[in-house]
Write a protein that holds these residues in place. Sequence first.
Motif, PDB file in Angstrom:
ATOM      1  N   ILE A 161      -5.102   7.234 -12.514  1.00 42.89           N
ATOM      2  CA  ILE A 161      -4.501   6.197 -11.667  1.00 42.89           C
ATOM      3  C   ILE A 161      -4.104   4.984 -12.504  1.00 42.89           C
ATOM      4  O   ILE A 161      -3.019   4.428 -12.341  1.00 42.89           O
ATOM      5  CB  ILE A 161      -5.466   5.813 -10.525  1.00 42.89           C
ATOM      6  CG1 ILE A 161      -5.542   6.956  -9.509  1.00 42.89           C
ATOM      7  CG2 ILE A 161      -5.039   4.516  -9.855  1.00 42.89           C
ATOM      8  CD1 ILE A 161      -6.644   6.797  -8.487  1.00 42.89           C
ATOM      9  N   TRP A 183      -5.686  10.050   2.100  1.00 41.95           N
ATOM     10  CA  TRP A 183      -5.112   8.782   1.626  1.00 41.95           C
ATOM     11  C   TRP A 183      -5.345   7.799   2.753  1.00 41.95           C
ATOM     12  O   TRP A 183      -4.779   7.934   3.835  1.00 41.95           O
ATOM     13  CB  TRP A 183      -3.619   8.936   1.360  1.00 41.95           C
ATOM     14  CG  TRP A 183      -3.287   9.901   0.269  1.00 41.95           C
ATOM     15  CD1 TRP A 183      -3.165  11.247   0.378  1.00 41.95           C
ATOM     16  CD2 TRP A 183      -3.025   9.581  -1.096  1.00 41.95           C
ATOM     17  NE1 TRP A 183      -2.840  11.784  -0.836  1.00 41.95           N
ATOM     18  CE2 TRP A 183      -2.748  10.790  -1.754  1.00 41.95           C
ATOM     19  CE3 TRP A 183      -2.993   8.394  -1.815  1.00 41.95           C
ATOM     20  CZ2 TRP A 183      -2.443  10.846  -3.109  1.00 41.95           C
ATOM     21  CZ3 TRP A 183      -2.692   8.456  -3.161  1.00 41.95           C
ATOM     22  CH2 TRP A 183      -2.421   9.669  -3.797  1.00 41.95           C
ATOM     23  N   ILE A 210      -8.630   8.926  -1.578  1.00 40.91           N
ATOM     24  CA  ILE A 210      -8.283   7.634  -2.161  1.00 40.91           C
ATOM     25  C   ILE A 210      -8.094   6.637  -1.024  1.00 40.91           C
ATOM     26  O   ILE A 210      -7.407   6.927  -0.045  1.00 40.91           O
ATOM     27  CB  ILE A 210      -7.010   7.743  -3.016  1.00 40.91           C
ATOM     28  CG1 ILE A 210      -7.280   8.663  -4.218  1.00 40.91           C
ATOM     29  CG2 ILE A 210      -6.538   6.369  -3.478  1.00 40.91           C
ATOM     30  CD1 ILE A 210      -6.085   8.928  -5.086  1.00 40.91           C
ATOM     31  N   THR A 211      -8.704   5.465  -1.172  1.00 39.37           N
ATOM     32  CA  THR A 211      -8.625   4.421  -0.156  1.00 39.37           C
ATOM     33  C   THR A 211      -8.081   3.141  -0.778  1.00 39.37           C
ATOM     34  O   THR A 211      -8.531   2.736  -1.851  1.00 39.37           O
ATOM     35  CB  THR A 211     -10.014   4.136   0.445  1.00 39.37           C
ATOM     36  OG1 THR A 211     -10.559   5.342   0.941  1.00 39.37           O
ATOM     37  CG2 THR A 211      -9.932   3.115   1.559  1.00 39.37           C
ATOM     38  N   PHE A 212      -7.124   2.521  -0.115  1.00 39.49           N
ATOM     39  CA  PHE A 212      -6.569   1.235  -0.543  1.00 39.49           C
ATOM     40  C   PHE A 212      -7.184   0.132   0.309  1.00 39.49           C
ATOM     41  O   PHE A 212      -7.182   0.227   1.530  1.00 39.49           O
ATOM     42  CB  PHE A 212      -5.047   1.207  -0.360  1.00 39.49           C
ATOM     43  CG  PHE A 212      -4.329   2.216  -1.197  1.00 39.49           C
ATOM     44  CD1 PHE A 212      -4.024   1.951  -2.518  1.00 39.49           C
ATOM     45  CD2 PHE A 212      -3.947   3.430  -0.668  1.00 39.49           C
ATOM     46  CE1 PHE A 212      -3.365   2.877  -3.296  1.00 39.49           C
ATOM     47  CE2 PHE A 212      -3.289   4.366  -1.435  1.00 39.49           C
ATOM     48  CZ  PHE A 212      -2.994   4.089  -2.751  1.00 39.49           C
ATOM     49  N   ILE A 222      -5.705  -6.081  -4.498  1.00 41.97           N
ATOM     50  CA  ILE A 222      -5.787  -4.727  -3.958  1.00 41.97           C
ATOM     51  C   ILE A 222      -6.815  -3.935  -4.745  1.00 41.97           C
ATOM     52  O   ILE A 222      -6.818  -3.941  -5.973  1.00 41.97           O
ATOM     53  CB  ILE A 222      -4.410  -4.028  -4.025  1.00 41.97           C
ATOM     54  CG1 ILE A 222      -3.424  -4.790  -3.160  1.00 41.97           C
ATOM     55  CG2 ILE A 222      -4.511  -2.580  -3.586  1.00 41.97           C
ATOM     56  CD1 ILE A 222      -2.000  -4.319  -3.287  1.00 41.97           C
ATOM     57  N   SER A 223      -7.683  -3.240  -4.018  1.00 46.13           N
ATOM     58  CA  SER A 223      -8.666  -2.350  -4.637  1.00 46.13           C
ATOM     59  C   SER A 223      -8.311  -0.918  -4.280  1.00 46.13           C
ATOM     60  O   SER A 223      -7.902  -0.635  -3.160  1.00 46.13           O
ATOM     61  CB  SER A 223     -10.075  -2.632  -4.113  1.00 46.13           C
ATOM     62  OG  SER A 223     -10.424  -3.953  -4.330  1.00 46.13           O
ATOM     63  N   ILE A 224      -8.482  -0.032  -5.230  1.00 43.07           N
ATOM     64  CA  ILE A 224      -8.274   1.390  -4.989  1.00 43.07           C
ATOM     65  C   ILE A 224      -9.619   2.073  -5.174  1.00 43.07           C
ATOM     66  O   ILE A 224     -10.211   2.025  -6.245  1.00 43.07           O
ATOM     67  CB  ILE A 224      -7.216   1.975  -5.943  1.00 43.07           C
ATOM     68  CG1 ILE A 224      -5.889   1.255  -5.743  1.00 43.07           C
ATOM     69  CG2 ILE A 224      -7.068   3.473  -5.711  1.00 43.07           C
ATOM     70  CD1 ILE A 224      -4.826   1.621  -6.751  1.00 43.07           C
ATOM     71  N   GLU A 225     -10.110   2.686  -4.107  1.00 41.67           N
ATOM     72  CA  GLU A 225     -11.421   3.334  -4.126  1.00 41.67           C
ATOM     73  C   GLU A 225     -11.233   4.843  -4.158  1.00 41.67           C
ATOM     74  O   GLU A 225     -10.464   5.397  -3.376  1.00 41.67           O
ATOM     75  CB  GLU A 225     -12.186   2.930  -2.870  1.00 41.67           C
ATOM     76  CG  GLU A 225     -13.548   3.551  -2.741  1.00 41.67           C
ATOM     77  CD  GLU A 225     -14.220   3.123  -1.449  1.00 41.67           C
ATOM     78  OE1 GLU A 225     -14.440   3.974  -0.584  1.00 41.67           O
ATOM     79  OE2 GLU A 225     -14.497   1.914  -1.309  1.00 41.67           O
ATOM     80  N   LEU A 247       2.448   1.748  -3.448  1.00 41.21           N
ATOM     81  CA  LEU A 247       1.479   2.244  -4.427  1.00 41.21           C
ATOM     82  C   LEU A 247       1.124   3.697  -4.158  1.00 41.21           C
ATOM     83  O   LEU A 247       1.019   4.509  -5.079  1.00 41.21           O
ATOM     84  CB  LEU A 247       0.222   1.376  -4.406  1.00 41.21           C
ATOM     85  CG  LEU A 247       0.378  -0.043  -4.938  1.00 41.21           C
ATOM     86  CD1 LEU A 247      -0.917  -0.823  -4.743  1.00 41.21           C
ATOM     87  CD2 LEU A 247       0.779  -0.038  -6.391  1.00 41.21           C
ATOM     88  N   ARG A 248       0.950   4.029  -2.890  1.00 46.99           N
ATOM     89  CA  ARG A 248       0.632   5.415  -2.536  1.00 46.99           C
ATOM     90  C   ARG A 248       1.769   6.351  -2.934  1.00 46.99           C
ATOM     91  O   ARG A 248       1.539   7.430  -3.484  1.00 46.99           O
ATOM     92  CB  ARG A 248       0.360   5.530  -1.049  1.00 46.99           C
ATOM     93  CG  ARG A 248       0.090   6.938  -0.628  1.00 46.99           C
ATOM     94  CD  ARG A 248      -0.109   7.062   0.853  1.00 46.99           C
ATOM     95  NE  ARG A 248      -0.203   8.467   1.189  1.00 46.99           N
ATOM     96  CZ  ARG A 248      -0.189   8.918   2.405  1.00 46.99           C
ATOM     97  NH1 ARG A 248      -0.104   8.091   3.418  1.00 46.99           N
ATOM     98  NH2 ARG A 248      -0.271  10.208   2.639  1.00 46.99           N
ATOM     99  N   TYR A 273       0.830  -1.204   0.000  1.00 50.13           N
ATOM    100  CA  TYR A 273       0.000   0.000   0.000  1.00 50.13           C
ATOM    101  C   TYR A 273       0.867   1.256   0.000  1.00 50.13           C
ATOM    102  O   TYR A 273       0.609   2.201  -0.742  1.00 50.13           O
ATOM    103  CB  TYR A 273      -0.900   0.040   1.224  1.00 50.13           C
ATOM    104  CG  TYR A 273      -1.998  -0.989   1.268  1.00 50.13           C
ATOM    105  CD1 TYR A 273      -2.619  -1.448   0.115  1.00 50.13           C
ATOM    106  CD2 TYR A 273      -2.437  -1.495   2.474  1.00 50.13           C
ATOM    107  CE1 TYR A 273      -3.636  -2.377   0.173  1.00 50.13           C
ATOM    108  CE2 TYR A 273      -3.456  -2.422   2.545  1.00 50.13           C
ATOM    109  CZ  TYR A 273      -4.050  -2.858   1.390  1.00 50.13           C
ATOM    110  OH  TYR A 273      -5.056  -3.778   1.456  1.00 50.13           O
TER     111      TYR A 273
END
Length: 108
Positions: free
Chosen positions: A97, A35, A49-51, A72-75, A9-10, A6
């Motif tokens: 993204i 984040w 943005i939420t991981f 992994i989902s990115i919301e 990616l962030r 995470y």
Amino acid sequence: MLERIYDTLRAIMYHELPRDNNGNSVIYDRRITGWYIGERDIKNTNLSITFKGGSSSLKDIALGTQEFTHSISIEVDAGADNIDISERLVQESIRIIISILRKHRRIW
């Protein structure tokens, strides 16, 4: 282990997202104010943005070799705007993204 993914990616996204004059990450003219990792009870009123994700159990490949599979989902949450503005922000965020992360398909 998953938190390090995470964080990676962030960092990639934070570094490569468009910036405003103050150096803040933005989509269109909206600053990304949050984040997050995991589920959130309280939704942010701004762009955030939420991981989220998890990993499967260990899989033995060969003697001494094991494999993890991470999902992994990115919301993207556009906040409390009207539906048209929110949808445009989310769609543009997703496009940016995906274009950023596509260059980093293989991290390790």
